[in-house]
Design a protein around this motif. Sequence first.
Motif, PDB file in Angstrom:
ATOM      1  N   SER A  49       0.858  -1.186   0.000  1.00 31.94           N
ATOM      2  CA  SER A  49       0.000   0.000   0.000  1.00 31.94           C
ATOM      3  C   SER A  49       0.895   1.238   0.000  1.00 31.94           C
ATOM      4  N   ASP A  51       0.331   3.434   2.459  1.00 31.55           N
ATOM      5  CA  ASP A  51       0.046   3.875   3.831  1.00 31.55           C
ATOM      6  C   ASP A  51       1.155   3.404   4.771  1.00 31.55           C
ATOM      7  N   GLU A 107      -3.204  -2.338  -2.113  1.00 33.38           N
ATOM      8  CA  GLU A 107      -4.419  -1.687  -1.603  1.00 33.38           C
ATOM      9  C   GLU A 107      -4.342  -0.189  -1.845  1.00 33.38           C
ATOM     10  N   THR A 108      -5.388   0.356  -2.449  1.00 28.48           N
ATOM     11  CA  THR A 108      -5.425   1.785  -2.769  1.00 28.48           C
ATOM     12  C   THR A 108      -6.578   2.463  -2.031  1.00 28.48           C
ATOM     13  N   SER A 109      -6.448   3.778  -1.889  1.00 29.21           N
ATOM     14  CA  SER A 109      -7.491   4.550  -1.208  1.00 29.21           C
ATOM     15  C   SER A 109      -8.211   5.503  -2.146  1.00 29.21           C
ATOM     16  N   ASP A 110      -7.870   5.437  -3.439  1.00 32.60           N
ATOM     17  CA  ASP A 110      -8.471   6.352  -4.405  1.00 32.60           C
ATOM     18  C   ASP A 110      -8.131   5.854  -5.809  1.00 32.60           C
ATOM     19  N   LYS A 111      -8.933   6.243  -6.772  1.00 32.89           N
ATOM     20  CA  LYS A 111      -8.700   5.826  -8.162  1.00 32.89           C
ATOM     21  C   LYS A 111      -7.351   6.283  -8.681  1.00 32.89           C
ATOM     22  N   ASN A 113      -4.642   6.633  -6.945  1.00 31.83           N
ATOM     23  CA  ASN A 113      -3.588   5.797  -6.378  1.00 31.83           C
ATOM     24  C   ASN A 113      -3.456   4.475  -7.121  1.00 31.83           C
ATOM     25  N   LYS A 131      -6.551  -3.611  -4.944  1.00 32.65           N
ATOM     26  CA  LYS A 131      -7.684  -3.532  -4.018  1.00 32.65           C
ATOM     27  C   LYS A 131      -8.232  -2.114  -4.135  1.00 32.65           C
ATOM     28  N   SER A 133     -11.042   1.241  -3.964  1.00 35.06           N
ATOM     29  CA  SER A 133     -11.644   2.037  -2.889  1.00 35.06           C
ATOM     30  C   SER A 133     -13.129   2.281  -3.120  1.00 35.06           C
ATOM     31  N   GLU A 136     -13.546   3.827  -8.539  1.00 34.48           N
ATOM     32  CA  GLU A 136     -12.862   3.546  -9.805  1.00 34.48           C
ATOM     33  C   GLU A 136     -13.761   3.771 -11.017  1.00 34.48           C
ATOM     34  N   ASP A 202     -14.226  -3.960   3.961  1.00 37.44           N
ATOM     35  CA  ASP A 202     -14.404  -2.574   4.402  1.00 37.44           C
ATOM     36  C   ASP A 202     -15.760  -2.305   5.055  1.00 37.44           C
TER      37      ASP A 202
END
Length: 387
Positions: A49, A51, A107-111, A113, A131, A133, A136, A202
């Motif tokens: 990730s 993060d 693992e991403t938190s936004d398109k 990323n 992965k 969010s 997408e 999630d």
Amino acid sequence: EEYRACGFGTVMMFAKDGIARGTAGVVTLNADDGENKSMLKDKVAACYSFDKGSSSQQYPGSLMGAIALLRQTYYDADWYRTAKNKTEYNLTLGAWNNNQSLPSIFETSDKWNVLRADKVGDEFKVQYIFKGSGNEYQRMDEMKATNGSFILPLNFPVPYDLEDPYDAEMIDYADLKHWELAPLNPGAFEKYGIKFALTASDLKDKKEFFTRLRKAILYGLSPKAALKALTVTPAEMLGIQNDVGTLKVGMLANFVITSGDIFTEGTLMYENWVRGRRYILNDYNAVDIRGTYDFNIASLAPAKLKIEGDMGKFKGTYLPTDTSKIPANISINGTLITISFVSKLKEGTIRLSGNVNPESKFMNGRGQMPDGSWVDWMASQSAAFDE
């Protein structure tokens, strides 16, 4: 138990912390057989990730720093792999290199990323499984161009509280559009022919999984694609398709038994079989008592009782008159039924217990009035009743 109640039999688990998160394992949810018999495969994927997670180090303190650290580690690991005259023995880089033969999940938190991670992957010839969010769908051409597979969450935004007009003014239009369009996300991947699996990871309440999935189907996802995203596709992503994902000779006995189409509202999940072990979720022989009844309790005027809701979650309404409606608690175990409701006339709660005839749905038994006195009661299904 929480995952089994949702119909899951196999889950991937990993430590969700940090940039390079190590490896993930796969376990089956037959915990009663012991942990050693639950492990299906100890290493199925390497996880990443942007993060930093719980690290106490100050660096990296930004997204740019996280990308730089990840790229530098790839370069260091490549040097360590190819160097002929090593002057050090590095456990970390050695483990990193060993993990490169596994599927890589980012693992991403936004398109955006997703696209940043894809550039890192392209640079080092790694094809990530992303992965997502949930947003997408806003850039599907770019998602398609990554050539990656996706793991999609179903954590759609909840409705905004618009009671306060000043708070309502502060909600961004883009956020409102995302609330409206987020359930389109899985269907968009099907439309674009992008391989995807679905995850409950999630969701705060895992019981919401099929409610959210049915909403995605309502917004364009086909039931066939939904089923594949829960079975065949995740097994193929992790290389365990010879053990789970389909029902055939030689595979693990993982399957569910339902009252109907699993994607249809109101369908009950009766049993979840995990690795051949049976877990009962709802009683096969439960009596469907939904309907309107002529309801008679000694010492009270004849009334109506209406029972609605899903199987196993009945909701009752006591109707002493055509215009009066009183909520009633309904509980049934086999053929034993209990009914309780608050009576304004008797100034307290009336509690009834009795039996149901599975064929005629006729009910009768004894109960207690608010003053402690015992009474007989009976109920039989009536003709159509206009409220």
